[in-house]
Design a protein around this motif. Structure first.
Motif, PDB file in Angstrom:
ATOM      1  N   GLU A 154       4.452   0.910   4.794  1.00 52.18           N
ATOM      2  CA  GLU A 154       4.213  -0.253   4.015  1.00 52.18           C
ATOM      3  C   GLU A 154       4.149   0.000   2.389  1.00 52.18           C
ATOM      4  OE1 GLU A 154      -0.215  -0.963   4.401  1.00 52.18           O
ATOM      5  OE2 GLU A 154       0.142  -2.870   3.625  1.00 52.18           O
ATOM      6  N   ASN A 155       3.715   0.949   2.012  1.00 53.94           N
ATOM      7  CA  ASN A 155       3.703   1.163   0.272  1.00 53.94           C
ATOM      8  C   ASN A 155       4.467   2.427   0.022  1.00 53.94           C
ATOM      9  OD1 ASN A 155       2.521  -1.337  -0.443  1.00 53.94           O
ATOM     10  ND2 ASN A 155       0.708  -0.520   0.593  1.00 53.94           N
ATOM     11  N   LYS A 176       7.701   2.637  -2.032  1.00 57.77           N
ATOM     12  CA  LYS A 176       7.960   2.008  -3.230  1.00 57.77           C
ATOM     13  C   LYS A 176       8.108   2.726  -4.337  1.00 57.77           C
ATOM     14  CE  LYS A 176       5.862  -2.096  -0.935  1.00 57.77           C
ATOM     15  NZ  LYS A 176       4.550  -2.646  -0.694  1.00 57.77           N
ATOM     16  N   HIS A 188      11.710   1.057   2.686  1.00 57.38           N
ATOM     17  CA  HIS A 188      11.208  -0.021   2.257  1.00 57.38           C
ATOM     18  C   HIS A 188      10.432   0.372   0.870  1.00 57.38           C
ATOM     19  CE1 HIS A 188       9.662  -4.114   1.346  1.00 57.38           C
ATOM     20  NE2 HIS A 188       8.521  -3.561   0.963  1.00 57.38           N
ATOM     21  N   TRP A 232      12.826  -3.481  -6.637  1.00 49.09           N
ATOM     22  CA  TRP A 232      11.818  -4.701  -6.342  1.00 49.09           C
ATOM     23  C   TRP A 232      11.239  -4.950  -7.729  1.00 49.09           C
ATOM     24  CZ3 TRP A 232       6.171  -4.700  -3.380  1.00 49.09           C
ATOM     25  CH2 TRP A 232       5.998  -5.983  -3.270  1.00 49.09           C
ATOM     26  N   ASN A 270      14.709  -6.162  -2.981  1.00 47.92           N
ATOM     27  CA  ASN A 270      13.813  -6.817  -2.278  1.00 47.92           C
ATOM     28  C   ASN A 270      13.505  -8.103  -3.146  1.00 47.92           C
ATOM     29  OD1 ASN A 270      11.882  -7.299  -0.020  1.00 47.92           O
ATOM     30  ND2 ASN A 270      10.139  -6.303  -1.488  1.00 47.92           N
ATOM     31  N   GLU A 271      13.501  -9.297  -2.643  1.00 45.02           N
ATOM     32  CA  GLU A 271      12.834 -10.529  -3.186  1.00 45.02           C
ATOM     33  C   GLU A 271      13.392 -10.738  -4.777  1.00 45.02           C
ATOM     34  OE1 GLU A 271       8.590 -10.045  -3.537  1.00 45.02           O
ATOM     35  OE2 GLU A 271       8.386 -10.065  -1.174  1.00 45.02           O
ATOM     36  N   ASN A 328      16.649  -7.870   1.318  1.00 51.61           N
ATOM     37  CA  ASN A 328      15.451  -8.177   1.907  1.00 51.61           C
ATOM     38  C   ASN A 328      14.718  -9.486   1.221  1.00 51.61           C
ATOM     39  OD1 ASN A 328      13.514  -7.647   4.340  1.00 51.61           O
ATOM     40  ND2 ASN A 328      12.021  -7.045   2.543  1.00 51.61           N
ATOM     41  N   GLN A 335      11.801 -11.527   5.840  1.00 53.08           N
ATOM     42  CA  GLN A 335      10.265 -11.039   6.012  1.00 53.08           C
ATOM     43  C   GLN A 335       9.702 -11.833   7.127  1.00 53.08           C
ATOM     44  OE1 GLN A 335       8.362 -10.809   2.262  1.00 53.08           O
ATOM     45  NE2 GLN A 335       9.937  -9.610   1.248  1.00 53.08           N
ATOM     46  N   HIS A 369       6.932 -13.761   6.882  1.00 55.22           N
ATOM     47  CA  HIS A 369       5.450 -13.953   6.717  1.00 55.22           C
ATOM     48  C   HIS A 369       5.131 -15.572   7.199  1.00 55.22           C
ATOM     49  CE1 HIS A 369       4.990 -10.073   5.399  1.00 55.22           C
ATOM     50  NE2 HIS A 369       5.780 -10.300   4.371  1.00 55.22           N
ATOM     51  N   GLU A 376       9.105  -8.104   8.299  1.00 54.49           N
ATOM     52  CA  GLU A 376       7.769  -8.112   7.840  1.00 54.49           C
ATOM     53  C   GLU A 376       6.943  -9.248   8.685  1.00 54.49           C
ATOM     54  OE1 GLU A 376       7.092  -7.919   3.559  1.00 54.49           O
ATOM     55  OE2 GLU A 376       9.138  -6.696   3.140  1.00 54.49           O
ATOM     56  N   TRP A 409       4.285  -6.844   9.855  1.00 58.21           N
ATOM     57  CA  TRP A 409       3.827  -6.080   8.504  1.00 58.21           C
ATOM     58  C   TRP A 409       2.264  -5.707   8.831  1.00 58.21           C
ATOM     59  CZ3 TRP A 409       7.069  -4.112   5.440  1.00 58.21           C
ATOM     60  CH2 TRP A 409       6.491  -3.773   4.094  1.00 58.21           C
ATOM     61  N   TRP A 425      -2.454  -6.839   5.440  1.00 58.55           N
ATOM     62  CA  TRP A 425      -2.580  -7.132   4.273  1.00 58.55           C
ATOM     63  C   TRP A 425      -2.868  -8.785   3.905  1.00 58.55           C
ATOM     64  CZ3 TRP A 425       1.377  -9.942   1.002  1.00 58.55           C
ATOM     65  CH2 TRP A 425       2.319 -10.802   1.731  1.00 58.55           C
TER      66      TRP A 425
HETATM   67  C1  XIL Z   1       2.501  -5.523   0.277  1.00 59.40           C
HETATM   68  C2  XIL Z   1       1.584  -4.555   0.857  1.00 59.40           C
HETATM   69  O1  XIL Z   1       1.319  -4.679   2.072  1.00 59.40           O
HETATM   70  C3  XIL Z   1       0.387  -4.086   0.355  1.00 59.40           C
HETATM   71  O2  XIL Z   1      -0.413  -3.235   0.673  1.00 59.40           O
HETATM   72  C4  XIL Z   1       0.664  -3.755  -1.480  1.00 59.40           C
HETATM   73  O3  XIL Z   1      -0.537  -4.095  -2.203  1.00 59.40           O
HETATM   74  C5  XIL Z   1       1.642  -5.041  -1.935  1.00 59.40           C
HETATM   75  O4  XIL Z   1       2.509  -5.106  -1.071  1.00 59.40           O
HETATM   76  N1  XIL Z   1       6.575  -8.270   0.856  1.00 59.40           N
HETATM   77  C6  XIL Z   1       7.022  -7.023   0.701  1.00 59.40           C
HETATM   78  C7  XIL Z   1       6.150  -5.956   1.045  1.00 59.40           C
HETATM   79  O5  XIL Z   1       8.346  -6.698   0.839  1.00 59.40           O
HETATM   80  O6  XIL Z   1       6.286  -4.895   0.376  1.00 59.40           O
HETATM   81  C8  XIL Z   1       4.426  -6.531   0.567  1.00 59.40           C
HETATM   82  O7  XIL Z   1       3.637  -5.359   0.851  1.00 59.40           O
HETATM   83  C9  XIL Z   1       4.215  -7.820   1.399  1.00 59.40           C
HETATM   84  C10 XIL Z   1       5.184  -8.775   0.698  1.00 59.40           C
END
Ligand code: XIL
Length: 356
Positions: free
Chosen positions: A77-78, A81, A114, A118, A162-163, A204, A238, A240, A268, A316, A324
């Motif tokens: 998740e983190n 990074k 991941h 970013w 990413n993004e 991503n 992702q 979401h 995600e 995710w 999250w």
């Molecule tokens: C989020 C995590 O879930 C959190 O714990 C952190 O504080 C911030 O990042 N898109 C992404 C992920 O690519 O890396 C993000 O994860 C959620 C949105």
């Protein structure tokens, strides 16, 4: 007197029981009954994974066992990074990420990395970095190649960038674009590929299913990289998303990304039930069923793209207790296939039903 005493006792008892109940409600809201599931995510016809939290893996046995039991792929998740892996210019810190990789290897799971680049989760040494274009290019290259090199042979695939896009389809004005121009993206893929030619490399991003303008911008980038022979192997969506996103939008998103011919990772996934941030919303059977239906239709559409492009689906986080979403948006929500007591929800069966 006796009656009076009994009344006091009864009042006292009902008061304390009431408090106890209230306290329990606050910590652990009553859950809707979970259905009996038939099958397992481990039997899905493509890898099914989750983003995992290293401190929960370390400190919560129930969480760790659930991860080991249910998933065939793992994303940190983190822990992978930039700020986690490379906290100062001369220091790399691999302890957390290595622990996740070791757990995955010990249990035969794929690891997806991941993320190499970013605009968020940057350490201050990067945001404060002073240097010319060449120094920034070296910084980008060094980070990518050191990290990919460290995990070579252990991490199967990477979200390289990413993004990179804004919602209006323009490049996000990130520190990377400011210092290096948008074509740094192509070089990021080349650097990663040089460090591990066997790793599958992904671009991503989010929003494919609700923003056709952004999606077009992403697809233009990806097709451009492909046509230039830049080593890109897949697109991470992702996803979401929300229980009331239309199936039509989700289908357009998945099929148009698949039309690139690259691998598609739903990277995600979560399906929120409280997109309007209602502070008093509660979790009900009907919301749970609507969520299950959405998980099912996402999986079903995904399963209809060519087999060779089905890189996998990753949720995710693991359960509603560690998602999250509630912390990020300060609201109650229940986005994942396991409830806060780690029990399989209707959504879990929805996922299984998507490939029937
Ligand atoms: C989020 C995590 O879930 C959190 O714990 C952190 O504080 C911030 O990042 N898109 C992404 C992920 O690519 O890396 C993000 O994860 C959620 C949105």
């Amino acid at each position: 007197m006796k009656i009076y005493q009994n009344l006091t006792l009864a009042l006292f008892l009902s008061f304390s029981l009431g408090c106890a109940k209230k306290e329990q409600t606050a910590i652990n809201p009553p859950l809707v009954p979970s259905p009996t599931t038939t099958g397992s995510l481990k039997d899905m016809p493509f890898p099914f994974g989750a983003a995992v939290n290293v401190s929960l893996l370390r400190n919560n046995v129930q969480y760790k066992e659930l991860v080991i039991k249910e998933f065939s792929s793992i994303t940190a998740e983190n822990a992978m990074k930039f700020n986690a892996l490379h906290p100062s210019e001369t220091t790399y810190s691999y302890t957390d990420a290595d622990e996740i990789v070791a757990l995955a290897q010990a249990n035969g799971k794929r690891v997806h990395g991941h993320t190499l680049n970013w605009y968020k989760s940057l350490p201050t040494w990067v945001t404060n970095f002073q240097g010319d274009t060449q120094a920034w290019e070296n910084l980008l290259k060094m980070h990518i190649q050191t990290v990919v090199g460290h995990f070579k042979g252990k991490v199967a695939s990477w979200d390289v960038v990413n993004e990179a896009f804004e919602d209006d389809g323009t490049y996000r004005n990130s520190i990377w674009v400011q210092k290096l121009g948008a074509d740094y993206i192509a070089r990021a893929f080349q650097y990663a590929n040089q460090a591990d030619p066997d790793a599958l490399l992904f671009y991503n991003d989010y929003g494919h299913e609700y923003n056709a303008i952004k999606r077009t911008a992403i697809l233009n980038l990806v097709n451009n990289l492909k046509s230039r022979g830049i080593p890109i192997h897949g697109v991470g969506m992702q996803m979401h998303t929300r229980y009331n996103q239309t199936d039509a939008n989700i289908t357009s998103a998945i099929t148009s990304v698949a039309a690139t011919g690259l691998k598609v990772h739903i990277s995600e996934l979560d399906v929120v039930l409280n997109p309007d941030n209602v502070a008093t919303l509660s979790y009900t059977t009907s919301l749970a069923d609507l969520q299950a239906a959405k998980y099912k239709s996402i999986v079903k559409t995904y399963y209809s793209i060519p087999k060779a492009q089905q890189f996998g689906i990753t949720t995710w986080n693991v359960t509603d207790a560690d998602s999250w979403i509630p912390t990020t948006y300060s609201r109650p929500d229940w986005p994942l296939p396991f409830d806060r007591n780690y029990v399989r929800k209707a959504a879990y069966q929805g996922i299984l039903d998507g490939v029937k």
